[in-house]
Design a protein around this motif. Structure first.
Motif, short mmCIF file in Angstrom:
data_model
loop_
_atom_site.label_atom_id
_atom_site.label_comp_id
_atom_site.label_asym_id
_atom_site.label_seq_id
_atom_site.Cartn_x
_atom_site.Cartn_y
_atom_site.Cartn_z
N LEU A 194 0.82 -1.21 0.00
CA LEU A 194 0.00 0.00 0.00
C LEU A 194 0.86 1.27 0.00
O LEU A 194 0.57 2.23 -0.72
CB LEU A 194 -0.92 0.00 1.22
CG LEU A 194 -2.04 -1.04 1.23
CD1 LEU A 194 -2.72 -1.06 2.60
CD2 LEU A 194 -3.06 -0.75 0.14
N GLU A 195 1.90 1.25 0.79
CA GLU A 195 2.76 2.43 0.88
C GLU A 195 3.48 2.69 -0.44
O GLU A 195 3.60 3.83 -0.89
CB GLU A 195 3.78 2.26 2.00
CG GLU A 195 4.77 3.41 2.15
CD GLU A 195 4.10 4.68 2.67
OE1 GLU A 195 4.81 5.70 2.75
OE2 GLU A 195 2.89 4.66 2.96
N ALA A 196 3.94 1.62 -1.09
CA ALA A 196 4.61 1.78 -2.38
C ALA A 196 3.64 2.31 -3.43
O ALA A 196 3.99 3.17 -4.24
CB ALA A 196 5.21 0.45 -2.82
N LEU A 197 2.41 1.79 -3.42
CA LEU A 197 1.41 2.26 -4.38
C LEU A 197 1.08 3.72 -4.14
O LEU A 197 1.06 4.53 -5.08
CB LEU A 197 0.14 1.42 -4.27
CG LEU A 197 -1.04 1.90 -5.12
CD1 LEU A 197 -0.71 1.80 -6.60
CD2 LEU A 197 -2.30 1.13 -4.79
N GLU A 198 0.83 4.09 -2.90
CA GLU A 198 0.48 5.47 -2.59
C GLU A 198 1.61 6.41 -2.99
O GLU A 198 1.38 7.48 -3.56
CB GLU A 198 0.17 5.62 -1.10
CG GLU A 198 -0.33 7.01 -0.76
CD GLU A 198 -0.71 7.15 0.71
OE1 GLU A 198 -1.69 7.82 1.01
OE2 GLU A 198 0.01 6.58 1.56
N SER A 199 2.83 6.03 -2.70
CA SER A 199 3.99 6.86 -3.06
C SER A 199 4.10 7.01 -4.57
O SER A 199 4.33 8.10 -5.09
CB SER A 199 5.27 6.24 -2.49
OG SER A 199 6.40 6.96 -2.91
N GLY A 200 3.92 5.89 -5.28
CA GLY A 200 4.02 5.93 -6.74
C GLY A 200 2.94 6.78 -7.38
O GLY A 200 3.21 7.57 -8.30
N LEU A 201 1.71 6.64 -6.90
CA LEU A 201 0.61 7.44 -7.44
C LEU A 201 0.81 8.92 -7.12
O LEU A 201 0.54 9.78 -7.97
CB LEU A 201 -0.72 6.95 -6.86
CG LEU A 201 -1.27 5.64 -7.40
CD1 LEU A 201 -2.45 5.16 -6.57
CD2 LEU A 201 -1.68 5.79 -8.87
N ARG A 202 1.26 9.19 -5.94
CA ARG A 202 1.46 10.58 -5.52
C ARG A 202 2.53 11.26 -6.39
O ARG A 202 2.41 12.44 -6.74
CB ARG A 202 1.86 10.63 -4.06
CG ARG A 202 1.99 12.04 -3.49
CD ARG A 202 2.29 12.00 -2.01
NE ARG A 202 3.51 11.28 -1.70
CZ ARG A 202 3.56 10.16 -0.98
NH1 ARG A 202 2.45 9.63 -0.51
NH2 ARG A 202 4.72 9.57 -0.74
N ASP A 203 3.56 10.51 -6.76
CA ASP A 203 4.65 11.08 -7.53
C ASP A 203 4.40 11.07 -9.04
O ASP A 203 5.14 11.68 -9.80
CB ASP A 203 5.95 10.30 -7.25
CG ASP A 203 6.42 10.47 -5.81
OD1 ASP A 203 5.97 11.42 -5.14
OD2 ASP A 203 7.24 9.63 -5.36
N SER A 204 3.36 10.37 -9.45
CA SER A 204 3.09 10.23 -10.89
C SER A 204 2.57 11.53 -11.48
O SER A 204 1.67 12.18 -10.93
CB SER A 204 2.06 9.12 -11.12
OG SER A 204 1.67 9.09 -12.49
N SER A 205 3.11 11.91 -12.62
CA SER A 205 2.64 13.08 -13.36
C SER A 205 1.98 12.66 -14.67
O SER A 205 1.75 13.49 -15.55
CB SER A 205 3.80 14.03 -13.63
OG SER A 205 4.81 13.39 -14.40
N ALA A 206 1.68 11.37 -14.80
CA ALA A 206 1.10 10.85 -16.03
C ALA A 206 -0.30 11.41 -16.26
O ALA A 206 -1.04 11.71 -15.32
CB ALA A 206 1.04 9.32 -15.97
#
Length: 332
Positions: A194-206
């Motif tokens: 969950l933490e990795a997903l949240e971090s990835g989504l938060r950082d995504s500019s796609a």
């Protein structure tokens, strides 16, 4: 972390949430794979789930139609939403089920592209590491399977989430043996996922954000909604403006629009065995756009400004078409 504020509905989920809070302090970033878009900046792919039955239950017919659509759209890749090999996954990297259910079935020219696959609950009944092994990719180079990972394109980020360990009932199943190697301790595994997903989504500019899991969040199919994902995963998707959540598990095709967010819930689990009347709900809710209790698959076409979803049956007929657009600003 906002998803911890979402009230759990059961004691077990409360305990799991508390454990997540305790364990999340560091995490390993999931594997990231880059996939280029076409020269015109567009992207297209197919989505199929619950398929691996050595060609039986119309798997071969679905594969044939996939090949025709894949060539027509000039797809970039295929996504598998899990339950890749029935009934009990693979026994090892030399299990002939891999070639009998994959290599010898998806033979069309248009399907000779990268396949990005996740694990389903039936895959966890076998040798999980076999599907994840680089050795199996040497048998068929199209195959790429990981537990959780990210496919990054120029306009879309696609996050693959290993949802089977979220589902508590599998850990109390006395009828089947599950291979939990690499998952235990479960609470720590879920927390880090969950933490990795949240971090990835938060950082995504796609421009487009998509999440793929095996289990449904919203579904009118036989298995229906997955309570653990509603409690732990859904708040993250809502908070980070995810456009599509794509899954299998229910052996049907369906499209449900969220009533309180932009999320479109897309089920593509009709790769082989399906049953007429495979539903728990005669009527779902106002968000239901499409439901088909049969075999088939889905296509996704993307540009910077537009997304189009189509569902096909075993005869290649388009059963449902849906389009949405976003404001697009070109670089100066």
């Amino acid at each position: 972390m906002p998803f911890f504020n979402y009230r759990a509905r059961t004691t077990s989920l409360n305990l799991l949430v508390l454990a997540c809070i305790y364990f999340v302090h560091s995490f390993a970033e999931p594997p990231r794979f880059e996939h280029l878009t076409k020269g015109d900046g567009s992207l297209s792919f197919l989505v199929i789930g619950d398929w691996g039955r050595r060609g039986f239950y119309n798997q071969t017919l679905v594969a044939y139609q996939m090949g025709k659509v894949a060539e027509k759209l000039n797809i970039d890749f295929v996504i598998s939403t899990g339950d890749n090999f029935y009934d009990n996954g693979l026994e090892g990297v030399d299990d002939p089920t891999f070639e009998d259910s994959f290599t010898k079935i998806y033979t069309a020219k248009g399907l000779q592209k990268q396949w990005y696959s996740i694990l389903g609950n039936h895959d966890y009944r076998g040798n999980v590491e076999a599907q994840l092994s680089p050795s199996i990719s040497m048998i068929d180079a199209r195959w790429l399977c990981r537990r959780s990972f990210l496919v990054n394109t120029e306009m879309a980020d696609i996050f693959f989430v290993d949802t089977t360990p979220f589902v508590e009932k599998y850990f109390a199943d006395d009828e089947h043996n599950y291979n939990w190697q690499g998952v235990l301790p479960r609470r720590k595994y879920i927390a880090e996922t969950l933490e990795a997903l949240e971090s990835g989504l938060r950082d995504s500019s796609a421009k487009w954000k998509m999440v793929v899991g095996h289990h449904a969040i919203r579904s009118a199919g036989f298995h229906g909604e997955t309570e653990e994902l509603i409690q732990l995963l859904l708040p993250i998707l809502k908070a980070n403006n995810v456009d599509f959540y794509m899954n299998g598990h229910d052996h049907c095709l369906e499209h449900i629009s969220s009533l309180d967010s932009p999320i479109q819930y897309l089920t593509s689990g009709g790769g082989s065995k399906a049953w007429r009347g495979d539903t728990k709900h005669e009527h779902y809710h106002d968000g239901m756009k499409f439901f088909y209790d049969g075999q088939g698959f889905m296509s996704v076409e993307l540009t910077q400004a537009e997304a189009q979803i189509m569902f096909y049956n075993v005869y290649g007929d388009v059963l449902h078409r849906w389009k949405t657009s976003k404001e697009f600003h070109s670089a100066v």
